[in-house]
Design an enzyme around this catalytic site. Sequence first.
Site, mmCIF file in Angstrom:
data_model
loop_
_atom_site.group_PDB
_atom_site.id
_atom_site.type_symbol
_atom_site.label_atom_id
_atom_site.label_comp_id
_atom_site.label_asym_id
_atom_site.label_seq_id
_atom_site.Cartn_x
_atom_site.Cartn_y
_atom_site.Cartn_z
ATOM 1 N N ALA A 297 20.417 144.988 11.014
ATOM 2 C CA ALA A 297 21.863 145.121 11.135
ATOM 3 C C ALA A 297 22.410 143.766 11.557
ATOM 4 O O ALA A 297 21.686 142.950 12.143
ATOM 5 C CB ALA A 297 22.184 146.187 12.162
ATOM 6 N N GLY B 54 17.116 147.305 11.074
ATOM 7 C CA GLY B 54 17.720 148.135 10.028
ATOM 8 C C GLY B 54 17.077 147.930 8.660
ATOM 9 O O GLY B 54 17.184 148.797 7.791
ATOM 10 N N GLU C 64 14.176 150.197 8.648
ATOM 11 C CA GLU C 64 14.727 151.565 8.651
ATOM 12 C C GLU C 64 15.231 151.987 7.265
ATOM 13 O O GLU C 64 15.042 153.128 6.856
ATOM 14 C CB GLU C 64 15.856 151.655 9.688
ATOM 15 C CG GLU C 64 15.321 151.566 11.103
ATOM 16 C CD GLU C 64 16.422 151.495 12.138
ATOM 17 O OE1 GLU C 64 17.145 150.480 12.176
ATOM 18 O OE2 GLU C 64 16.573 152.461 12.895
ATOM 19 N N GLU D 103 14.464 145.668 17.886
ATOM 20 C CA GLU D 103 15.697 145.981 18.609
ATOM 21 C C GLU D 103 15.589 145.863 20.129
ATOM 22 O O GLU D 103 16.516 145.418 20.789
ATOM 23 C CB GLU D 103 16.182 147.406 18.262
ATOM 24 C CG GLU D 103 16.760 147.548 16.863
ATOM 25 C CD GLU D 103 15.723 147.891 15.807
ATOM 26 O OE1 GLU D 103 14.510 147.762 16.080
ATOM 27 O OE2 GLU D 103 16.124 148.287 14.704
HETATM 28 N N1 CAA Z 1 22.213 139.483 11.753
HETATM 29 C C1 CAA Z 1 23.021 138.456 11.501
HETATM 30 N N2 CAA Z 1 22.631 137.305 11.005
HETATM 31 C C2 CAA Z 1 21.316 137.141 10.762
HETATM 32 C C3 CAA Z 1 20.403 138.168 10.992
HETATM 33 C C4 CAA Z 1 20.895 139.392 11.499
HETATM 34 N N3 CAA Z 1 20.114 140.453 11.711
HETATM 35 N N4 CAA Z 1 19.169 137.732 10.674
HETATM 36 C C5 CAA Z 1 19.326 136.474 10.236
HETATM 37 N N5 CAA Z 1 20.619 136.111 10.287
HETATM 38 C C6 CAA Z 1 21.198 134.823 9.905
HETATM 39 C C7 CAA Z 1 20.934 133.768 10.968
HETATM 40 O O1 CAA Z 1 21.862 133.879 12.016
HETATM 41 C C8 CAA Z 1 21.084 132.509 10.167
HETATM 42 O O2 CAA Z 1 22.460 132.248 9.992
HETATM 43 P P1 CAA Z 1 23.015 130.714 10.116
HETATM 44 O O3 CAA Z 1 22.342 129.992 8.975
HETATM 45 O O4 CAA Z 1 24.488 130.882 9.916
HETATM 46 O O5 CAA Z 1 22.591 130.224 11.441
HETATM 47 C C9 CAA Z 1 20.531 132.904 8.801
HETATM 48 O O6 CAA Z 1 20.561 134.318 8.750
HETATM 49 C C10 CAA Z 1 19.107 132.461 8.605
HETATM 50 O O7 CAA Z 1 18.336 132.933 9.701
HETATM 51 P P2 CAA Z 1 17.377 132.022 10.592
HETATM 52 O O8 CAA Z 1 17.891 130.615 10.623
HETATM 53 O O9 CAA Z 1 17.183 132.707 11.897
HETATM 54 O O10 CAA Z 1 16.044 132.068 9.711
HETATM 55 P P3 CAA Z 1 14.552 131.939 10.231
HETATM 56 O O11 CAA Z 1 13.711 131.801 9.017
HETATM 57 O O12 CAA Z 1 14.427 130.885 11.264
HETATM 58 O O13 CAA Z 1 14.227 133.334 10.942
HETATM 59 C C11 CAA Z 1 14.227 135.721 11.159
HETATM 60 C C12 CAA Z 1 14.212 134.501 10.196
HETATM 61 C C13 CAA Z 1 12.896 135.770 11.931
HETATM 62 C C14 CAA Z 1 14.373 136.963 10.276
HETATM 63 C C15 CAA Z 1 15.400 135.583 12.145
HETATM 64 O O14 CAA Z 1 16.592 135.310 11.403
HETATM 65 C C16 CAA Z 1 15.636 136.805 12.967
HETATM 66 O O15 CAA Z 1 14.908 137.051 13.923
HETATM 67 N N6 CAA Z 1 16.703 137.591 12.630
HETATM 68 C C17 CAA Z 1 17.079 138.763 13.390
HETATM 69 C C18 CAA Z 1 16.126 139.905 13.126
HETATM 70 C C19 CAA Z 1 16.480 141.105 13.966
HETATM 71 O O16 CAA Z 1 16.434 141.077 15.173
HETATM 72 N N7 CAA Z 1 16.833 142.232 13.307
HETATM 73 C C20 CAA Z 1 17.187 143.461 13.969
HETATM 74 C C21 CAA Z 1 18.689 143.535 14.152
HETATM 75 S S1 CAA Z 1 19.153 144.886 15.171
HETATM 76 C C22 CAA Z 1 19.185 146.244 14.157
HETATM 77 O O17 CAA Z 1 18.823 146.187 13.004
HETATM 78 C C23 CAA Z 1 19.678 147.498 14.820
HETATM 79 C C24 CAA Z 1 19.519 148.753 14.026
HETATM 80 O O18 CAA Z 1 18.467 149.406 14.063
HETATM 81 C C25 CAA Z 1 20.589 149.319 13.306
#
Ligand code: CAA
Length: 273
Positions: A70, A115, A118, A138
């Site tokens: 998400a 998500g 999921e 999460e």
């Molecule tokens: N939400 C918003 N933006 C996200 C995102 C997310 N879940 N995941 C990645 N992005 C964005 C980053 O902010 C980044 O944007 P900018 O270029 O503007 O800075 C872009 O995508 C590229 O990401 P990274 O630079 O972080 O890429 P990376 O290769 O270094 O890392 C990753 C990749 C490990 C997937 C890392 O992006 C990450 O950890 N993302 C978050 C993953 C996460 O925690 N997901 C769970 C969300 S909570 C949820 O989903 C709740 C639910 O159950 C409903």
Amino acid sequence: MTASNYENLLIEHAHPGIAILKINRPKALNALNSATLLELRRALLSLAQDDAVRVIVFTGEGEKAFIAGADISEMKDLTPGDGVGFSQVGHEVAKLLETMPKPVIAAVNGFALGGGTEMAIACDFIIASEKAIFGQPEVGLGIIPGFGGCFRLARAVGLPRAKELIYSGRKVKADEAKAMGLVNHVLPAEGFMEAVLVHAKSIALQSASAVSKAKTLMVEFTEAMGLNTKVDAESHAFGRLMGSFDQREGMTAFTEKRKPEFHGLREADLKSN
Ligand code: CAA
């Protein structure tokens, strides 16, 4: 339907009977914000009604991600009430993937986190690229899975494994995901989508009404239901397909040593009513 109907989705009809539905926010690693969830809901409702579509392949645009979760930048400032609403829309999308009357294959081409995992486990089954990474991170953000991970993950990998993954936020590579039963097949990253389409085509060739009936029953059976109720439901559904166009065509084609020509899903429904 064309891609221009949606800002954050692409829909391709590359092969007869198969729609490829892609999340198209590669710069945000296909993170699901509210606008994308609402578009997904609309697209899935429309694909469910489209008789020309027998199988949906659900994937993410770009090389890197299926869905990286998400959208954290949108969730960061949500109130508790907003959080409930956000989760509910995600649930509606997951429920459509799970219950729509045609198969949805999750083609996980990269990160499937939060998500993302999921949505993948709400699909009928997962085919992963060797680059896929799954996880429910999460708790590291101070929240819990909100699009069905707290119940669907246990169904996919067993309760103790689901607990470990959700409590630790540990990320799992494709091979481990396959070993734990989360993923049906792991395929090379090169030529991934073509290889997924081979699986999709093998389903699209079958009787859409029979596949649909099997899906509906298997979804019902995963809900709490006694054995006798399941036996009864399956016997009746099996019996109702006898005498249908597709049953006669399928069995006649077998005896005539030719390929069957099945009806579309709604056409078959209309004939059987
Ligand atoms: N939400 C918003 N933006 C996200 C995102 C997310 N879940 N995941 C990645 N992005 C964005 C980053 O902010 C980044 O944007 P900018 O270029 O503007 O800075 C872009 O995508 C590229 O990401 P990274 O630079 O972080 O890429 P990376 O290769 O270094 O890392 C990753 C990749 C490990 C997937 C890392 O992006 C990450 O950890 N993302 C978050 C993953 C996460 O925690 N997901 C769970 C969300 S909570 C949820 O989903 C709740 C639910 O159950 C409903």
